[in-house]
Design a protein around this motif. Structure first.
Motif, PDB file in Angstrom:
ATOM      1  N   THR A   1     -48.045 -38.344  59.889  1.00  0.00           N
ATOM      2  CA  THR A   1     -47.051 -37.371  60.373  1.00  0.00           C
ATOM      3  C   THR A   1     -46.062 -36.999  59.278  1.00  0.00           C
ATOM      4  OG1 THR A   1     -45.537 -39.057  61.242  1.00  0.00           O
ATOM      5  CG2 THR A   1     -47.181 -38.158  62.770  1.00  0.00           C
TER       6      THR A   1
ATOM      7  N   ARG B   1     -47.268 -32.893  64.803  1.00  0.00           N
ATOM      8  CA  ARG B   1     -46.396 -33.988  64.369  1.00  0.00           C
ATOM      9  C   ARG B   1     -45.514 -34.450  65.528  1.00  0.00           C
ATOM     10  NH1 ARG B   1     -42.418 -34.487  59.151  1.00  0.00           N
ATOM     11  NH2 ARG B   1     -41.258 -36.267  59.943  1.00  0.00           N
TER      12      ARG B   1
ATOM     13  N   LEU C   1     -54.911 -35.770  62.785  1.00  0.00           N
ATOM     14  CA  LEU C   1     -53.998 -35.581  61.663  1.00  0.00           C
ATOM     15  C   LEU C   1     -54.667 -35.919  60.340  1.00  0.00           C
ATOM     16  CD1 LEU C   1     -50.689 -37.023  63.163  1.00  0.00           C
ATOM     17  CD2 LEU C   1     -51.400 -34.624  62.993  1.00  0.00           C
TER      18      LEU C   1
END
Length: 123
Positions: free
Chosen positions: A63, A73, A119
């Motif tokens: 993040t 995020r 991510l």
């Protein structure tokens, strides 16, 4: 202890990928078999807590690579907060509570694994 700490540091840096498949296998076992389980719940809870202790810093590291206003995020950060809250849950004093805690931990591991994979692809 040092071995775990160094594995954790590598995972935070993204240099040592986590074994998400093994983590998801534990989640599937808990969610599929949980209603019938009583004997293995303590072991599974410990395993899930260990998975969370590896996933949380790894997802946090991912993040930090994103802009502060990024929606993925924000979602991952909320998931991390929820996971930390669930790590503070006790083991429970009866089978129903122990089962509920184990299922909640499994769901957090699954969500963290999703964020780790999503991510990780964006980085």
């Amino acid at each position: 202890m040092q071995r775990t700490a160094s594995a954790l540091a590598l995972a935070e840096q993204g240099e040592h990928p986590l074994d998400v498949e093994t983590m998801r296998a534990t989640v599937r076992l808990v969610l599929a078999e949980a209603p019938q389980m009583t004997a293995d719940l303590a072991t599974l809870r410990l395993r899930l807590r260990g998975h969370m202790n590896l996933l949380i810093p790894a997802v946090e590291a991912l993040t930090r690579k994103l802009p502060p206003e990024d929606i993925p995020r924000a979602c991952a950060t909320a998931c991390i907060g929820e996971a930390r809250m669930r790590l503070r849950l006790g083991g429970g004093d009866n089978d129903r509570v122990r089962l509920a805690v184990t299922v909640k931990l499994a769901r957090s591991v699954d969500a963290l694994a999703d964020h780790y994979e999503t991510l990780g692809r964006q980085s």
